[in-house]
Design a protein around this motif. Sequence first.
Motif, short mmCIF file in Angstrom:
data_model
loop_
_atom_site.label_atom_id
_atom_site.label_comp_id
_atom_site.label_asym_id
_atom_site.label_seq_id
_atom_site.Cartn_x
_atom_site.Cartn_y
_atom_site.Cartn_z
N ASP A 244 0.83 -1.20 0.00
CA ASP A 244 0.00 0.00 0.00
C ASP A 244 0.87 1.25 0.00
O ASP A 244 0.54 2.24 -0.66
N ASP A 404 -1.73 -5.73 7.09
CA ASP A 404 -2.29 -5.16 5.86
C ASP A 404 -2.91 -3.81 6.17
O ASP A 404 -3.35 -3.54 7.30
N TRP A 406 -5.87 -0.95 4.42
CA TRP A 406 -6.91 -0.84 3.40
C TRP A 406 -7.67 0.46 3.59
O TRP A 406 -7.50 1.18 4.57
N TYR A 407 -8.47 0.77 2.59
CA TYR A 407 -9.28 2.00 2.57
C TYR A 407 -8.41 3.22 2.84
O TYR A 407 -8.79 4.12 3.59
N THR A 408 -7.23 3.25 2.25
CA THR A 408 -6.32 4.37 2.44
C THR A 408 -6.72 5.53 1.52
O THR A 408 -7.01 5.32 0.33
N ARG A 423 -5.85 -4.07 8.72
CA ARG A 423 -6.79 -5.12 8.30
C ARG A 423 -6.08 -6.47 8.37
O ARG A 423 -4.87 -6.57 8.23
N ARG A 469 -5.51 -4.84 -8.38
CA ARG A 469 -6.81 -5.19 -8.95
C ARG A 469 -6.71 -5.42 -10.45
O ARG A 469 -7.51 -6.16 -11.03
#
Length: 493
Positions: A244, A404, A406-408, A423, A469
């Motif tokens: 990330d 992990d 996420w949603y950064t 996460r 993704r």
Amino acid sequence: MTGSRGREGRDGDMTELEIAGQVVELVRRLAGPDAQAEALVTRIDLALTRFANSFIHQNVAESGVAVRLRLHADGRTAAGSGSLVGADGLRALVERTLAAARLCPPDPAWPGLAPPAPVPPSAVFDESTALAEPDERAARVRAFVDAVGGLEAAGYCRTAYRSGAFANSAGHSAVGRTAEAAMDGIARAGGADGVARLCADRLADLDGAALGARAAAKARAAADPVELPPGRYEVVLEPAAVGDLLQNLSWYGFNGKRYNERQSFADLGAAQFDPSVTLVDDPLHGSALPYDLEGSPRRALTLVDAGTTMAVAHDRRSGAEVGVASTGHGMLGASTFGPIPRNLRLLPAAARAVGGDGPASAVEAGQSGAGGDASTSAGGTGAVADPDTAALVAGVERGLLVSDFWYTRVLDPKSLVITGLTRNGVWLVEDGVPTRAVRDFRFTEAYPRALGPGALLGVGRRAVRQPDRMDGVWWEAPPLRLAAWNFTGGASG
């Protein structure tokens, strides 16, 4: 039109290069010899096997061809795309793109076409991955599910194949092909999740059993978390969390358009990072076509060398603005958002960058893999399933192990202050041992500062490639031990 499944063209079909050449010739005939045109043709085979509740519930595949045309005529630039490669379909693509160009405003910053230049061959291509059948992906899902030992499992296994060609009216052309595989799975024990993911050049390199065992061990170790107060903690970030960091540094920091607009933290020639940080955008290290959207060759580009910021990514337009050549980062959306590195590697401790824009051969000491033995190796809760991470955790007197992020989201693009959530597992580390699972945190941190001079206390010796993704995009990094990370609250606020 179906994809070529490992061949540049099927019997009776035009090859990608023949299609691209035909588009360029149509532009010359319909718009005149002064029009400038570039055509990119890509045949695509994508396949995905998805599972939930420990069962495969979806197996999908798509195969097709995409043709993209960009042209510059009478001082105006327009782009169009299509999927019909017969004579009528290609002519319609050229005609509508010419019509669009007449309606566009003048483009005085048009950088011109890529001149003829040698394009390196695709460095990695595995025929068996390109031709992979559903049962080969299903076998890896079965191995993952069996390895979680009765826990609930979900995730996917995917394969991708692309072959393509580029041609322009300046006489430049290029061809390439690439294949990729990825697996991402979660094991759930009660309300606790453990994750394991890997991107690889060969489907054979995805070990579903090893990934499943890792995810299960982390899920079990994440049970009954305690709540800790917010604050600055020493941390060990596993490769997924480091991925990330690389993604956000790439999009907002090493983006040539943002750099030109003074919206990037990058300061070329300045020691902005810890000396142990070397970042290389290295598309030919793994699965990527050897040319970009504009036909420019793609090669390794050292962005940070031993802590010093050396370069940012440019396409032809952003490079022309500051008088430098394209670095091979032309991409869809670059005129709006900017060109970004999409195959960024943080070199492990065993590797060093030397000379020019390429990493040393010692980089191979950091080859991607499934991440080692899935057995626990640091005692305590069993949260550490990887000897490389365990070696970093062993040096922590009191801190956190983070699996992990996420949603950064970006709060300040210039300094790259990011907020986000942890996460898939956080653990308190005491005297070198993970002792308790911890509830998820919200954090607010400036990513360049977190990797700044003196901020890195340890870098793992083996990098693990994380899938994005989109196929063809990946982030490769070892685990990191950082002096501090700013946790600002619980996951709810």
